[in-house]
Motif scaffolding. Structure first.
Motif, PDB file in Angstrom:
ATOM      1  N   PRO A 168     -11.582   5.995 -10.933  1.00 48.67           N
ATOM      2  CA  PRO A 168     -11.339   7.346 -11.459  1.00 48.67           C
ATOM      3  C   PRO A 168     -10.173   7.362 -12.442  1.00 48.67           C
ATOM      4  CG  PRO A 168     -11.654   7.406  -9.072  1.00 48.67           C
ATOM      5  CD  PRO A 168     -11.561   5.964  -9.455  1.00 48.67           C
ATOM      6  N   ALA A 169     -10.398   7.905 -13.602  1.00 48.10           N
ATOM      7  CA  ALA A 169      -9.380   7.879 -14.657  1.00 48.10           C
ATOM      8  C   ALA A 169      -8.142   8.679 -14.285  1.00 48.10           C
ATOM      9  CB  ALA A 169      -9.983   8.418 -15.958  1.00 48.10           C
ATOM     10  N   GLU A 170      -8.311   9.680 -13.404  1.00 44.65           N
ATOM     11  CA  GLU A 170      -7.193  10.567 -13.073  1.00 44.65           C
ATOM     12  C   GLU A 170      -6.334  10.040 -11.926  1.00 44.65           C
ATOM     13  OE1 GLU A 170     -10.345  11.367 -12.991  1.00 44.65           O
ATOM     14  OE2 GLU A 170     -10.703  12.655 -14.716  1.00 44.65           O
ATOM     15  N   ALA A 171      -6.702   8.896 -11.338  1.00 43.70           N
ATOM     16  CA  ALA A 171      -5.994   8.404 -10.154  1.00 43.70           C
ATOM     17  C   ALA A 171      -4.570   7.988 -10.505  1.00 43.70           C
ATOM     18  CB  ALA A 171      -6.744   7.226  -9.548  1.00 43.70           C
ATOM     19  N   ASP A 172      -3.613   8.424  -9.663  1.00 45.96           N
ATOM     20  CA  ASP A 172      -2.221   8.008  -9.817  1.00 45.96           C
ATOM     21  C   ASP A 172      -1.946   6.724  -9.034  1.00 45.96           C
ATOM     22  OD1 ASP A 172      -0.999  10.364 -11.320  1.00 45.96           O
ATOM     23  OD2 ASP A 172      -1.965  11.378  -9.638  1.00 45.96           O
ATOM     24  N   PHE A 173      -2.527   6.609  -7.831  1.00 47.45           N
ATOM     25  CA  PHE A 173      -2.419   5.404  -7.013  1.00 47.45           C
ATOM     26  C   PHE A 173      -3.831   4.958  -6.634  1.00 47.45           C
ATOM     27  CE2 PHE A 173       1.491   7.839  -5.920  1.00 47.45           C
ATOM     28  CZ  PHE A 173       2.413   6.952  -6.438  1.00 47.45           C
ATOM     29  N   VAL A 174      -4.103   3.668  -6.760  1.00 49.05           N
ATOM     30  CA  VAL A 174      -5.418   3.120  -6.425  1.00 49.05           C
ATOM     31  C   VAL A 174      -5.241   1.993  -5.419  1.00 49.05           C
ATOM     32  CG1 VAL A 174      -7.493   1.981  -7.291  1.00 49.05           C
ATOM     33  CG2 VAL A 174      -6.344   3.695  -8.699  1.00 49.05           C
ATOM     34  N   PHE A 175      -5.962   2.089  -4.294  1.00 54.53           N
ATOM     35  CA  PHE A 175      -5.928   1.067  -3.256  1.00 54.53           C
ATOM     36  C   PHE A 175      -7.326   0.460  -3.100  1.00 54.53           C
ATOM     37  CE2 PHE A 175      -2.480   3.993  -2.282  1.00 54.53           C
ATOM     38  CZ  PHE A 175      -1.424   3.122  -2.036  1.00 54.53           C
ATOM     39  N   ASP A 176      -7.375  -0.865  -3.080  1.00 54.98           N
ATOM     40  CA  ASP A 176      -8.641  -1.598  -3.005  1.00 54.98           C
ATOM     41  C   ASP A 176      -8.973  -1.903  -1.549  1.00 54.98           C
ATOM     42  OD1 ASP A 176     -10.795  -3.296  -3.239  1.00 54.98           O
ATOM     43  OD2 ASP A 176      -9.962  -4.417  -4.919  1.00 54.98           O
ATOM     44  N   ALA A 177     -10.061  -1.316  -1.058  1.00 56.71           N
ATOM     45  CA  ALA A 177     -10.467  -1.514   0.337  1.00 56.71           C
ATOM     46  C   ALA A 177     -11.491  -2.621   0.502  1.00 56.71           C
ATOM     47  CB  ALA A 177     -11.032  -0.210   0.900  1.00 56.71           C
ATOM     48  N   ARG A 178     -11.813  -3.322  -0.569  1.00 55.26           N
ATOM     49  CA  ARG A 178     -12.832  -4.377  -0.466  1.00 55.26           C
ATOM     50  C   ARG A 178     -12.354  -5.572   0.337  1.00 55.26           C
ATOM     51  NH1 ARG A 178     -14.295  -4.745  -6.785  1.00 55.26           N
ATOM     52  NH2 ARG A 178     -12.009  -4.659  -6.808  1.00 55.26           N
ATOM     53  N   VAL A 179     -11.059  -5.643   0.612  1.00 53.74           N
ATOM     54  CA  VAL A 179     -10.541  -6.741   1.432  1.00 53.74           C
ATOM     55  C   VAL A 179     -10.826  -6.516   2.916  1.00 53.74           C
ATOM     56  CG1 VAL A 179      -8.727  -7.289  -0.217  1.00 53.74           C
ATOM     57  CG2 VAL A 179      -8.275  -5.626   1.597  1.00 53.74           C
ATOM     58  N   LEU A 180     -11.268  -5.318   3.287  1.00 54.05           N
ATOM     59  CA  LEU A 180     -11.502  -4.991   4.691  1.00 54.05           C
ATOM     60  C   LEU A 180     -12.946  -5.273   5.094  1.00 54.05           C
ATOM     61  CD1 LEU A 180      -9.622  -1.562   4.841  1.00 54.05           C
ATOM     62  CD2 LEU A 180      -8.752  -3.825   5.455  1.00 54.05           C
ATOM     63  N   PRO A 181     -13.194  -5.488   6.388  1.00 55.12           N
ATOM     64  CA  PRO A 181     -14.568  -5.723   6.866  1.00 55.12           C
ATOM     65  C   PRO A 181     -15.480  -4.561   6.469  1.00 55.12           C
ATOM     66  CG  PRO A 181     -12.968  -6.182   8.596  1.00 55.12           C
ATOM     67  CD  PRO A 181     -12.204  -5.555   7.478  1.00 55.12           C
ATOM     68  N   ASN A 182     -16.694  -4.878   6.077  1.00 46.78           N
ATOM     69  CA  ASN A 182     -17.610  -3.880   5.539  1.00 46.78           C
ATOM     70  C   ASN A 182     -18.628  -3.432   6.590  1.00 46.78           C
ATOM     71  OD1 ASN A 182     -19.197  -2.230   3.985  1.00 46.78           O
ATOM     72  ND2 ASN A 182     -19.623  -3.752   2.404  1.00 46.78           N
ATOM     73  N   PRO A 183     -18.593  -2.158   7.035  1.00 50.57           N
ATOM     74  CA  PRO A 183     -19.575  -1.665   8.000  1.00 50.57           C
ATOM     75  C   PRO A 183     -21.009  -1.682   7.480  1.00 50.57           C
ATOM     76  CG  PRO A 183     -17.668  -0.204   7.895  1.00 50.57           C
ATOM     77  CD  PRO A 183     -17.556  -1.160   6.735  1.00 50.57           C
TER      78      PRO A 183
END
Length: 275
Positions: A168-183
């Motif tokens: 998202p272009a408007e995001a101020d902080f971006v956290f990547d959750a792809r490192v977590l186990p995927n349900p």
């Protein structure tokens, strides 16, 4: 204007904690507010949608707002508008009937009549939002972030997204959750989303997820309060994963709840791939 996004707006205000009512006749508005104020669980904020279906009594709206003000309530009139050619395209795409079609009018004439009837309300509106160039997600984000309706200070928006569709272009902080186990790889959880208790319980039980959430909470607890002194009205915190359905949704909901419990007043959540 019908087709300009009022239903999306009401759903967004509901997410912001407003008590929402749609299609209330303008003449009933003062009595409705009076009853709400007199109820045991009186809501602090109310959003009421009124459109061309109330065509016969739209002229009563200014007086109704005046009566509500006399009851000690602060009122704001938001007008949602869209260019005629965009409205025509939206109705063609959705195949919905215009609220004034029962008068036997073709769509362009129904839009013209509605615009004429609503012109006095547009002129007295506190805010006019033209949604001609906005999709549903952009409109929702605009309301959540750019409309500082309550004056409560810094507003927080927690957003989930799928990396395959871009950050998202408007995001101020971006956290990547792809490192977590995927349900997603659990057949029982695949059809669900991070909003569902089964997915949340599954992720809550994973030590990596617990550590991830604790570290993000610590980051937000440290730095979000410092932004209160800046000349800004909102902050968007985004969480991304592969499909934008499980991990990112879970994290957005979890961290939004944490901030509400920490005393933040204006906290909203938007799931780009679900909403």
């Amino acid at each position: 204007m019908s087709g300009s996004g009022k239903s999306v707006a009401l759903k967004t205000f509901e997410d912001l904690g407003y008590y929402c009512v749609d299609n209330l006749p303008a003449e009933l508005l003062p009595e409705f507010v009076r009853r709400m104020l007199a109820s045991h669980a009186s809501p602090e904020r109310i959003a009421v949608g009124i459109d061309a279906r109330s065509l016969g009594d739209l002229s009563d709206l200014p007086e109704a707002l005046s009566q509500i003000g006399a009851q000690g309530m602060d009122t704001r009139l938001l007008f949602f508008d869209t260019r005629d050619e965009v409205l025509l395209r939206r109705y063609a795409d959705t195949r919905r009937r215009h609220p004034l079609s029962h008068l036997g009018l073709v769509l362009p004439d129904a839009i013209s009549l509605e615009r004429q009837a609503l012109k006095p309300l547009r002129q007295i509106a506190d805010h006019v939002l033209d949604t001609s160039e906005l999709n549903v997600h952009q409109m929702r984000r605009h309301i959540l972030t750019e409309y500082e309706l309550s004056g409560a200070g810094l507003s927080l928006l927690f957003e989930s997204f799928a990396y395959r569709r871009g950050v998202p272009a408007e995001a101020d902080f971006v956290f990547d959750a792809r490192v977590l186990p995927n349900p997603h790889w659990d057949a029982r959880l695949r059809p669900l989303s991070g909003r569902d208790a089964a997915v949340a319980d599954h992720l809550d039980a994973d030590p990596e997820v617990i550590a991830y959430v604790a570290q993000v909470q610590g980051f937000l607890d440290t730095w979000l309060p410092k932004l209160r002194s800046e000349t800004r009205s909102y902050v968007t915190v985004a969480f991304g994963c592969t499909g934008g359905r499980h991990r990112s949704v879970y994290l957005a909901e979890r961290l939004a709840r944490h901030c509400r419990e920490s005393g933040w007043v204006e906290v909203a959540v938007h799931h780009r791939e679900l909403d």
